[in-house]
Design an enzyme around this catalytic site. Structure first.
Site, short mmCIF file in Angstrom:
data_model
loop_
_atom_site.label_atom_id
_atom_site.label_comp_id
_atom_site.label_asym_id
_atom_site.label_seq_id
_atom_site.Cartn_x
_atom_site.Cartn_y
_atom_site.Cartn_z
CB CYS A 75 -0.96 -0.02 1.19
SG CYS A 75 -2.31 -1.19 0.97
CB THR A 119 -17.15 10.10 2.52
OG1 THR A 119 -17.62 8.75 2.41
CG2 THR A 119 -18.33 11.05 2.58
CG ASP A 149 -16.96 4.44 2.87
OD1 ASP A 149 -16.23 3.65 3.49
OD2 ASP A 149 -18.03 4.87 3.31
CG ASP A 179 -6.42 -2.36 -2.59
OD1 ASP A 179 -5.27 -2.10 -2.99
OD2 ASP A 179 -6.96 -1.78 -1.64
CG ASP A 220 -11.04 -2.03 0.37
OD1 ASP A 220 -10.56 -1.54 1.41
OD2 ASP A 220 -10.52 -1.89 -0.75
N GLY A 234 -10.57 -13.13 -14.16
CA GLY A 234 -9.67 -12.01 -14.00
C GLY A 234 -9.10 -11.54 -15.32
CG HIS A 235 -7.42 -8.33 -18.09
ND1 HIS A 235 -7.65 -8.93 -19.31
CD2 HIS A 235 -6.67 -7.23 -18.34
CE1 HIS A 235 -7.06 -8.22 -20.27
NE2 HIS A 235 -6.46 -7.18 -19.70
CG ASP A 245 -9.36 -1.01 4.77
OD1 ASP A 245 -9.71 0.09 4.31
OD2 ASP A 245 -8.99 -1.95 4.06
#
Length: 347
Positions: A16, A47, A49, A67, A90, A138-139, A226
């Site tokens: 992160c 906001t 979120d 993410d 999340d 997915g990709h 989080d």
């Protein structure tokens, strides 16, 4: 031959800590078109979120988030586990339960073998299996740096959605995980992290925030987010801005992962902690004698960090007991919310 280099050496950042600086992100998001015309969009970008929420019917709302990031460790299986745990967080932060995931994969295929890339995906799939969901697709692309993460979907009752903007004056703030992931990951990249520190890094970043799906059943829980790339202060400030309140954060209240304080005192930090402070430091009231290393820990980017919970004071013990029953031994009260301008004060 592929895989002749450390996985983390292929990336300019990790975990992160790769996120855009908060001030840059706010500027970009301010240019987004308003979504008010969509009446079933319960949570959008207003906001900052943790996920979008779309009302499906009177008893179900869909949580949608994504993410992904670059490696924070060299072990490909553990990198996959960390990235998947972080992405699913999340959903839990919104009070929901995940239902499925899609993989996002970008890999330098000339430098990483199929076995290594497969191990990353296997690590992510193992976390999804532990959460009781499939990776349903997915990709993938050939990219300069290794990137892995998930699109995560979940469900929650529309009346039980947990937002980051509903905190109330008088609430206490509980953080469920210890701080210091960014410091440990920086030490790892510098080859200064001992085995105990590495074990603590892996244990923290692969602990699913499953307690989040039980929080809506506690009436006094008003807001949740989080704590990830913007650090404790940055994500607290987002909560303050959403609710129009001031947060008082106790400087030494949050638990620290093993070895973190010594490393921080020795000057180990991430570039992201410095960027974070530059982005929102003007909204933080800090004592003049606050040591730099202590400030760095409060802005330290937390890959797959804990939940920050705003709860009525008379139900804080219930939340702490629940968190500890679910294995969050480092859960602590770290501050409180009071009437005032949206800012953070360190006390």
């Amino acid at each position: 031959m592929p895989d002749a280099v450390r996985l983390t050496s292929l990336a300019h950042g990790g975990g992160c800590g790769c996120k855009l600086a908060p001030a840059v992100l706010r500027d970009i998001m301010s240019r987004m078109p308003a979504a008010a015309a969509f009446s079933d969009l319960m949570v959008g970008t207003e906001t900052s979120d943790d996920a979008a929420v779309w009302r499906l019917n009177d008893s179900q709302a869909l949580i949608a988030t994504t993410d992904f990031f670059m490696p924070v460790v060299d072990d490909p299986f553990e990198f996959g586990r960390i990235a998947a745990t972080n992405a699913l967080s999340d959903v839990y932060a919104m009070g929901g339960a995940p239902i499925l995931a899609l993989a996002i994969v970008g890999m330098p295929v000339a430098q990483l073998s199929p076995d290594t890339i497969g191990a990353i995906l296997a690590g992510g799939a193992s976390v999804c299996a532990a959460a009781g969901i499939p990776v349903a697709g997915g990709h993938s692309i050939d990219s300069v740096e290794p990137i892995y993460g998930l699109v995560a979907l979940g469900l929650v009752h529309p009346d039980k959605v947990l937002k980051n903007s509903r905190a109330r004056a008088g609430d206490v703030l509980i953080l469920t995980k210890a701080l210091g992931v960014g410091v440990l990951s920086a030490a790892f990249k510098q080859e200064r992290l001992d085995p105990a520190g590495y074990a603590a890094l892996i244990a923290s970043t692969t602990q699913l925030n499953v307690v989040g799906r039980e929080l809506p059943d506690i009436d006094g829980v008003h807001a949740v987010t989080d704590v990830t790339g913007f650090g404790l202060l940055g994500h607290t400030l987002e909560m303050c801005r959403g609710a129009g309140l001031t947060a008082e954060i106790r400087i030494e209240a949050a638990a620290l992962l093993p070895g973190v304080e010594a490393l921080a005192r020795a000057g180990v930090r991430t570039g992201a902690s410095t960027r974070n402070w530059a982005s929102y430091g003007e909204a933080v009231g800090a004592p003049a004698d606050l040591p730099d290393w202590r400030r760095d820990l409060l802005t330290d980017p937390q890959t797959s960090g804990g939940l920050l919970i705003a709860v009525a004071q008379d139900q804080a013990d219930e939340v702490l007991a629940l968190a500890r029953r679910r294995g969050f031994d480092h859960a602590r009260v770290v501050g409180r919310l009071v009437d005032g301008a949206p800012e953070v004060r360190l006390v």
